[in-house]
Design a protein around this motif. Structure first.
Motif, PDB file in Angstrom:
ATOM      1  N   ARG A 368       0.922  -1.287   0.012  1.00 48.30           N
ATOM      2  CA  ARG A 368      -0.069   0.069   0.153  1.00 48.30           C
ATOM      3  C   ARG A 368       0.771   1.376   0.217  1.00 48.30           C
ATOM      4  O   ARG A 368       0.410   2.333  -1.004  1.00 48.30           O
ATOM      5  N   ALA A 369       1.920   1.258   0.931  1.00 48.28           N
ATOM      6  CA  ALA A 369       2.720   2.382   0.828  1.00 48.28           C
ATOM      7  C   ALA A 369       3.392   2.784  -0.492  1.00 48.28           C
ATOM      8  O   ALA A 369       3.428   3.710  -1.016  1.00 48.28           O
ATOM      9  N   LEU A 370       3.989   1.465  -0.907  1.00 52.21           N
ATOM     10  CA  LEU A 370       4.789   1.785  -2.616  1.00 52.21           C
ATOM     11  C   LEU A 370       3.863   2.330  -3.541  1.00 52.21           C
ATOM     12  O   LEU A 370       4.073   3.008  -4.305  1.00 52.21           O
ATOM     13  N   SER A 375       2.007   6.275  -7.261  1.00 48.69           N
ATOM     14  CA  SER A 375       0.820   6.911  -7.563  1.00 48.69           C
ATOM     15  C   SER A 375       1.047   8.390  -7.776  1.00 48.69           C
ATOM     16  O   SER A 375       0.610   9.173  -8.526  1.00 48.69           O
ATOM     17  N   ASN A 376       1.723   8.882  -6.349  1.00 50.65           N
ATOM     18  CA  ASN A 376       1.982  10.192  -6.342  1.00 50.65           C
ATOM     19  C   ASN A 376       3.063  10.687  -7.336  1.00 50.65           C
ATOM     20  O   ASN A 376       2.787  11.818  -7.893  1.00 50.65           O
ATOM     21  N   ALA A 377       4.010   9.796  -7.715  1.00 43.98           N
ATOM     22  CA  ALA A 377       4.973  10.331  -8.523  1.00 43.98           C
ATOM     23  C   ALA A 377       4.483  10.502 -10.105  1.00 43.98           C
ATOM     24  O   ALA A 377       4.693  11.170 -10.769  1.00 43.98           O
ATOM     25  N   LEU A 378       3.458   9.439 -10.436  1.00 49.79           N
ATOM     26  CA  LEU A 378       2.639   9.528 -11.587  1.00 49.79           C
ATOM     27  C   LEU A 378       1.886  10.697 -11.760  1.00 49.79           C
ATOM     28  O   LEU A 378       1.900  11.386 -12.874  1.00 49.79           O
ATOM     29  N   ARG A 379       1.312  10.923 -10.721  1.00 53.36           N
ATOM     30  CA  ARG A 379       0.315  12.192 -10.566  1.00 53.36           C
ATOM     31  C   ARG A 379       0.797  13.439 -11.008  1.00 53.36           C
ATOM     32  O   ARG A 379       0.411  14.195 -11.666  1.00 53.36           O
ATOM     33  N   ALA A 432      -7.352  12.549  -0.718  1.00 53.35           N
ATOM     34  CA  ALA A 432      -7.579  13.597   0.222  1.00 53.35           C
ATOM     35  C   ALA A 432      -6.400  14.117   0.876  1.00 53.35           C
ATOM     36  O   ALA A 432      -6.406  14.924   1.751  1.00 53.35           O
ATOM     37  N   GLY A 433      -5.372  14.024   0.218  1.00 50.07           N
ATOM     38  CA  GLY A 433      -4.086  14.124   0.604  1.00 50.07           C
ATOM     39  C   GLY A 433      -3.445  13.367   1.719  1.00 50.07           C
ATOM     40  O   GLY A 433      -2.661  13.774   2.827  1.00 50.07           O
ATOM     41  N   LEU A 434      -3.795  12.122   1.453  1.00 39.90           N
ATOM     42  CA  LEU A 434      -3.461  11.074   2.893  1.00 39.90           C
ATOM     43  C   LEU A 434      -2.515  10.027   2.328  1.00 39.90           C
ATOM     44  O   LEU A 434      -1.863   9.169   2.994  1.00 39.90           O
ATOM     45  N   ARG A 440       4.295   7.051   5.185  1.00 35.80           N
ATOM     46  CA  ARG A 440       5.002   7.771   6.305  1.00 35.80           C
ATOM     47  C   ARG A 440       4.713   6.606   7.588  1.00 35.80           C
ATOM     48  O   ARG A 440       5.575   6.152   8.012  1.00 35.80           O
ATOM     49  N   ALA A 441       3.439   6.517   7.757  1.00 32.08           N
ATOM     50  CA  ALA A 441       2.878   5.808   8.918  1.00 32.08           C
ATOM     51  C   ALA A 441       3.294   4.242   8.912  1.00 32.08           C
ATOM     52  O   ALA A 441       3.692   3.614   9.711  1.00 32.08           O
TER      53      ALA A 441
END
Length: 473
Positions: A368-370, A375-379, A432-434, A440-441
């Protein structure tokens, strides 16, 4: 307080018990060192006083008997007193001081006072120390005396105390007194006493401090376990002194309250998730009756966005209290599998094969973390490059993109919940910015960390690097 010097810092004990024992040991050694110095000084002063009294007695005896006996002259300028039986006492016409002699004024005052009290009339007193080798005749006599008495093993004097007084009648009376060497038995006895005191005191303190530090160490381990599991199972039984017992009781009560609050939170979030997902499922069914296909697609996308945000919120709430155990996982294969998932969807994601690294993981959570990081890098960066290395006892996963990066002042803030670089909340850049907060969690759940940094190039910022570090042990 830890020493600043690197070598001393390595020797400095880290535990409370070690630091207390070291402090007590140093205090004992310092106190005994001061006592040894004072004892040695007192011994020297007593020896000097005894030598001065010996010289005074010989001078007084020689002076009184010289008045009754004739003095046999042995050499010009010097006459031997017949009363001298132990050592030679001489009468000199000139001062006995030699170049380089250092006068001992306190001893001279003491000698003059003793002689005056005995009724002698003197004008000056001289006391100096000289090496025994400066008087070959006396040194030879002492050596012959030791040989005759079989005292080869006893320490021999190496200095003379030379005392002389000038009489009012004229001339000097000179006496030589050998200065014995210090008795090593005294210092050996003192060292033995120091070691015995050190062993008794430090041993007693170690027992007392151990009774305090053992429950504190157990409490520390319990805190570390509670921080990792957040469950109140296996609480400590109060032990040690009353203050430590009260601390353990208070900690157990606080720990139980925290665990109860976490349980209430999980129940509440589970209820919220259930209560929200039920109407969302009903909405999915109802939108099928909307005739406008475009509007129906927008409604479906909005519902999916809400469901994803809700899943992220519930996952973030549960990540601190995982129920599944860690399992040894080949990390390179796991990362390659995630990269293939995105490649199969036509996304520009690449992963360079790396060495085999096995790490105990909760695989579902790390996936899930990876996925969130990729996804953040692609976005925001339109591509993602993943690397895996072993560095200083950590498995390091880096996800790089070619986006605009993040202002340095906002890098830490981007890891906080509900923080996004893009103000929009649609299905394209959605969420939602999570995502980063959850990643990190999850890293911290495994004892690792997540850091963000801008990738610099000659033209300035050229992308973002998300670094996920996981301990190998």
């Amino acid at each position: 307080m830890k020493p600043d010097h690197p070598f001393l810092a390595r020797l400095w004990p880290r535990s409370l018990q070690g630091q207390l024992l070291l402090g007590i040991a140093l205090a004992v050694l310092l106190a005994q060192g001061i006592s040894a110095a004072l004892l040695w000084r007192a011994q020297v002063e007593r020896r000097e006083a005894a030598l001065i009294h010996t010289a005074a007695i010989r001078i007084v005896t020689a002076s009184r008997e010289a008045a009754e006996e004739q003095i046999e002259r042995r050499r010009p300028g010097s006459r031997l007193l017949a009363a001298a039986r132990q050592l030679r006492i001489e009468r000199l016409d000139a001062s006995p001081l030699r170049p380089g002699d250092v006068r001992e004024h306190e001893a001279e005052e003491e000698l003059a006072e003793i002689l005056t009290n005995q009724g002698m009339e003197i004008t000056s007193a001289v006391v100096v120390h000289r090496p025994l080798g400066d008087d070959p005749r006396l040194a030879g006599k002492l050596a012959r005396q030791a040989a005759m008495m079989g005292e080869h093993g006893r320490p021999q004097p190496d200095h003379l105390l030379v005392a002389a007084v000038e009489q009012k009648a004229g001339g000097w009376l000179l006496v030589r007194v050998p200065v014995p060497k210090g008795d090593p038995a005294i210092m050996a006895s003192f060292i033995g006493q120091t070691l015995l005191l050190f062993a008794l005191l430090v041993g007693a303190i170690a027992l007392i401090v151990g009774r305090i530090t053992r429950p504190l160490a157990a409490l520390t381990r319990r805190l570390e376990r509670f921080a990792a599991t957040r469950t109140a199972d296996g609480q400590m039984q109060p032990e040690g002194p009353d203050d430590i017992r009260r601390l353990i009781v208070a900690h157990n009560a606080m720990e139980g309250r925290i665990a109860a609050l976490l349980d209430e939170k999980d129940v509440m979030l589970g209820a919220i998730g259930h209560d929200l997902k039920t109407p969302l499922a009903a909405l999915r069914v109802r939108i099928e009756s909307v005739e406008d296909e475009g509007e129906r697609a927008k409604m479906a996308a909005t519902i999916e966005d809400i469901v994803r945000s809700l899943d992220d919120i519930l996952s973030l709430a549960r990540v601190g209290r995982p129920s599944d155990p860690r399992e040894p996982t080949e990390l390179s294969a796991l990362v390659a599998n995630i990269a293939e998932e995105f490649e199969d969807m036509g996304e520009p994601v690449s992963f360079a094969p790396s060495e085999r690294i096995v790490v105990p993981l909760r695989t579902t959570w790390l996936r899930r973390a990876l996925r969130n990081l990729v996804s953040n890098a692609l976005r925001y960066g339109q591509s993602a490059r993943i690397t895996l290395t072993r560095e200083n006892g950590f498995a390091v996963i880096r996800v790089e993109d070619d986006g605009p990066g993040i202002p340095d002042a906002d890098l830490e803030r981007m890891l906080e919940p509900f923080t996004r670089g893009d103000p929009s909340r649609n299905s394209v850049t959605g969420g939602a910015g999570l995502g980063l907060t959850l990643a990190r969690a999850i890293a911290e759940q495994h004892g690792g960390s997540l850091r963000l940094a801008n990738r610099q190039s000659a033209g300035g910022v050229s992308g973002l690097i998300a670094t996920l570090m996981l301990p190998l042990g």
